[in-house]
Scaffold this motif. Structure first.
Motif, PDB file in Angstrom:
ATOM      1  N   UNK A  80     -11.574  -7.889   7.941  1.00  8.00           N
ATOM      2  CA  UNK A  80     -12.560  -8.913   7.549  1.00  8.00           C
ATOM      3  C   UNK A  80     -12.813  -9.940   8.641  1.00  8.00           C
ATOM      4  N   UNK A 106      -2.928  -6.118   5.325  1.00  5.26           N
ATOM      5  CA  UNK A 106      -1.768  -6.606   4.577  1.00  5.26           C
ATOM      6  C   UNK A 106      -0.473  -6.056   5.154  1.00  5.26           C
ATOM      7  N   UNK A 107       0.524  -6.907   5.237  1.00  5.00           N
ATOM      8  CA  UNK A 107       1.873  -6.474   5.580  1.00  5.00           C
ATOM      9  C   UNK A 107       2.624  -6.192   4.285  1.00  5.00           C
ATOM     10  N   UNK A 118       2.836  -4.143  -0.888  1.00  7.48           N
ATOM     11  CA  UNK A 118       1.919  -4.316  -2.004  1.00  7.48           C
ATOM     12  C   UNK A 118       0.684  -3.444  -1.832  1.00  7.48           C
ATOM     13  N   UNK A 136      -4.081  -7.385  -3.278  1.00 10.14           N
ATOM     14  CA  UNK A 136      -3.994  -8.807  -3.551  1.00 10.14           C
ATOM     15  C   UNK A 136      -4.637  -9.091  -4.893  1.00 10.14           C
ATOM     16  N   UNK A 181      -7.832 -14.115  -5.076  1.00 10.87           N
ATOM     17  CA  UNK A 181      -7.304 -14.439  -3.747  1.00 10.87           C
ATOM     18  C   UNK A 181      -8.072 -13.680  -2.677  1.00 10.87           C
ATOM     19  N   UNK A 184     -11.458 -15.125  -2.203  1.00 12.05           N
ATOM     20  CA  UNK A 184     -11.405 -16.463  -1.614  1.00 12.05           C
ATOM     21  C   UNK A 184     -11.073 -16.396  -0.127  1.00 12.05           C
ATOM     22  N   UNK A 185     -10.171 -15.494   0.245  1.00 15.83           N
ATOM     23  CA  UNK A 185      -9.830 -15.344   1.668  1.00 15.83           C
ATOM     24  C   UNK A 185     -11.082 -14.938   2.450  1.00 15.83           C
ATOM     25  N   UNK A 194       6.947   0.654 -13.455  1.00 14.16           N
ATOM     26  CA  UNK A 194       6.839   0.358 -12.041  1.00 14.16           C
ATOM     27  C   UNK A 194       7.945  -0.585 -11.542  1.00 14.16           C
ATOM     28  N   UNK A 241       1.172 -15.065  -7.822  1.00  9.45           N
ATOM     29  CA  UNK A 241       0.096 -14.756  -6.875  1.00  9.45           C
ATOM     30  C   UNK A 241       0.463 -15.217  -5.468  1.00  9.45           C
ATOM     31  N   UNK A 295       2.871 -12.798  -3.892  1.00 16.00           N
ATOM     32  CA  UNK A 295       2.189 -11.589  -3.398  1.00 16.00           C
ATOM     33  C   UNK A 295       1.466 -11.880  -2.089  1.00 16.00           C
ATOM     34  N   UNK A 296       0.725 -12.980  -2.055  1.00 14.63           N
ATOM     35  CA  UNK A 296       0.014 -13.328  -0.825  1.00 14.63           C
ATOM     36  C   UNK A 296       0.995 -13.555   0.318  1.00 14.63           C
ATOM     37  N   UNK A 320       3.960 -12.141   0.833  1.00 18.61           N
ATOM     38  CA  UNK A 320       4.415 -10.872   1.395  1.00 18.61           C
ATOM     39  C   UNK A 320       3.321 -10.248   2.262  1.00 18.61           C
ATOM     40  N   UNK A 321       2.101 -10.229   1.731  1.00 19.28           N
ATOM     41  CA  UNK A 321       1.002  -9.556   2.433  1.00 19.28           C
ATOM     42  C   UNK A 321       0.634 -10.260   3.730  1.00 19.28           C
ATOM     43  N   UNK A 328       4.369 -10.995  -9.881  1.00 18.78           N
ATOM     44  CA  UNK A 328       4.810 -10.759  -8.510  1.00 18.78           C
ATOM     45  C   UNK A 328       4.788  -9.296  -8.101  1.00 18.78           C
ATOM     46  N   UNK A 329       4.740  -8.390  -9.073  1.00 14.19           N
ATOM     47  CA  UNK A 329       4.586  -6.948  -8.815  1.00 14.19           C
ATOM     48  C   UNK A 329       5.618  -6.378  -7.847  1.00 14.19           C
ATOM     49  N   UNK A 336      11.767  -7.790  -2.458  1.00 12.43           N
ATOM     50  CA  UNK A 336      11.552  -7.569  -1.020  1.00 12.43           C
ATOM     51  C   UNK A 336      11.505  -8.844  -0.196  1.00 12.43           C
ATOM     52  N   UNK A 376      -3.134 -21.381  -5.950  1.00 13.34           N
ATOM     53  CA  UNK A 376      -2.814 -20.064  -5.380  1.00 13.34           C
ATOM     54  C   UNK A 376      -3.846 -19.683  -4.327  1.00 13.34           C
ATOM     55  N   UNK A 377      -5.090 -20.054  -4.566  1.00 11.11           N
ATOM     56  CA  UNK A 377      -6.148 -19.784  -3.588  1.00 11.11           C
ATOM     57  C   UNK A 377      -5.905 -20.591  -2.320  1.00 11.11           C
ATOM     58  N   UNK A 380      -3.063 -19.174  -0.380  1.00  6.87           N
ATOM     59  CA  UNK A 380      -3.382 -17.864   0.183  1.00  6.87           C
ATOM     60  C   UNK A 380      -4.319 -17.982   1.373  1.00  6.87           C
ATOM     61  N   UNK A 381      -5.283 -18.889   1.287  1.00 12.33           N
ATOM     62  CA  UNK A 381      -6.200 -19.093   2.417  1.00 12.33           C
ATOM     63  C   UNK A 381      -5.405 -19.542   3.646  1.00 12.33           C
ATOM     64  N   UNK A 418      -3.232 -16.486   4.975  1.00 17.11           N
ATOM     65  CA  UNK A 418      -3.985 -15.442   5.672  1.00 17.11           C
ATOM     66  C   UNK A 418      -4.635 -15.956   6.954  1.00 17.11           C
TER      67      UNK A 418
END
Lengths: 266, 266
Positions: free
Chosen positions: A199, A234-235, A238, A241, A245, A248-249, B38, B129, B132-133, B135-136, B160-161, B166, B244-245, B248-249, B252
């Motif tokens: 992106x 993504x690292x 997962x 996302x 999120x 928004x990113x 899962x 959320x 997750x962000x 980790x990614x 957190x899935x 991790x 969370x947004x 995450x912004x 990333x």
């Protein structure tokens, strides 16, 4: 002495309930419901509520509520009611004492240079969050394809925090109807898990449509026939996302690139 | 013939319920609960469940469930139960037939170059959320200050899935205890509404701590005494982004800058 609405059989209460519960009713009436001191205050600034129900003593308990009370008591379409009636209509645990019916804003931007398109986003919280991010990132038009959660539902309206009154939103679209609204945008990017385009490698300063798909299944096959793809690298392990999120990113990357251009030129 | 657990008075059922409901019990036991095919699959890979309850016929109804069933039936701490017992413990509308008690992972990274610190984030969905962000985006350590929603609660674990297995997470921290864990990071940035530093003007390729505050009140005064601030420039009339947004912004943007460095150097 104010006449109080005290019965759930009152036709105003019934009307509110139908708009709260039924997407079909909201759309046939072209009206939606907003609740709380803040949102109803926004509604009075931006639209013309066709019906207001309020609990005088609840409103009077806060300064902002009292201001609102002063503003509405003389309106012919504002009716006092009981805490029990309002609680029965409310979507929240502690109602603030006011709820209103508002016409859906009907503005369309013909020249937005950043458009957010929702393609089947299902969670009302995600839709509301994406609308907020859209406004903050400078989106000029939101288009919702059929299959997306109703932007005018009570939950989306609440989580949108007033953005419904400020951002041009068109919903219930099929792609054929959306095309004329985005023909000035050369770029249409659908966010996907796998794409050769990261992106931040895309030039998002050009007129751009960003498309966010369903939480579980992503964008539709039809969307992929109308748009190219990009992805957020993504690292970790997962698979995806959160949809709000991801959207928004992308939106804030577009905003970042656009600020940078202005700065570099200025 | 398998012995079924059929009573809510069974001590395994009671133990699960206490861990689901009570943060205090989770933390005194250093154990938490994961649910679904899962997540329990992840738990078996990364940890050693100390207790498993499952509904054989529900598990057997899907391919992945059947694989899990084959894997666990011989375990001495796995017990079959009824759909009603499991539904009573489940946090979701349609339980998948398995729930497990897992020890909290206890790893701490001493050298993470990107650290996410949560300072009073309250909504479990936001916390999940953000994990997750994190980790990614390549975060190596998550630190939760006191007053943050419990990262080991059922809702955060579900949203957190699997990231709980991790990502190094330390919670319940006071600033004094957090300081030694971040002393290798020269930069500590708290996200706020107003700051002279726009987030994309900060050099986030350096070892950095990013701090996200409470949804309503932002970061604490104590945090502001330990960290400098940055902000996400916003257009429009909103006062704030979803927590969370916002987090995450920022995360990333750090990931983007770090990829760019590698690319520019490579």
């Amino acid at each position: 002495m104010i006449d109080l609405i005290t019965s759930t059989a009152n036709h105003h209460v019934k009307y509110l309930r139908s708009l709260l519960r039924s997407r079909k009713d909201r759309h046939s009436e072209r009206r939606f419901v907003v609740e709380g001191v803040r949102l109803v205050g926004d509604a009075l600034n931006f639209a013309q509520p066709s019906l207001l129900l309020y609990v005088p003593e609840q409103l009077a308990s806060t300064e902002r509520g009292q201001q609102l009370l002063d503003q509405i008591t003389q309106l012919p379409n504002a009716f006092a009611t009981t805490p029990a009636i309002l609680a029965g209509l409310s979507d929240v645990e502690t109602p603030q004492g006011i709820i209103a019916v508002v016409p859906m804003p009907q503005f369309i931007s013909q020249s937005a240079s950043l458009i957010l398109m929702l393609d089947g986003v299902q969670d009302p919280g995600n839709v509301g969050t994406l609308l907020r991010s859209a406004e903050a990132a400078g989106v000029g038009q939101v288009l919702c394809l059929q299959g997306t959660a109703d932007v005018w539902s009570p939950k989306v309206v609440r989580s949108g925090m007033g953005v419904h009154f400020r951002l041009p939103i068109v919903d219930g679209l099929q792609w054929e109807a959306a095309l004329p609204m985005i023909e000035h945008c050369q770029q249409r990017f659908a966010a996907v898990q796998d794409s050769t385009l990261a992106y931040d490698q895309a030039d998002l300063t050009q007129p751009t449509v960003l498309i966010i798909g369903n939480e579980a299944n992503g964008v539709s096959a039809t969307t992929l026939s109308y748009a190219s793809t990009l992805t957020i690298p993504m690292l970790g392990s997962l698979e995806s996302l959160n949809a709000a999120v991801a959207g928004s990113v992308l939106l804030f990357e577009a905003a970042r690139q656009r600020r940078k251009i202005i700065k570099d030129e200025g």
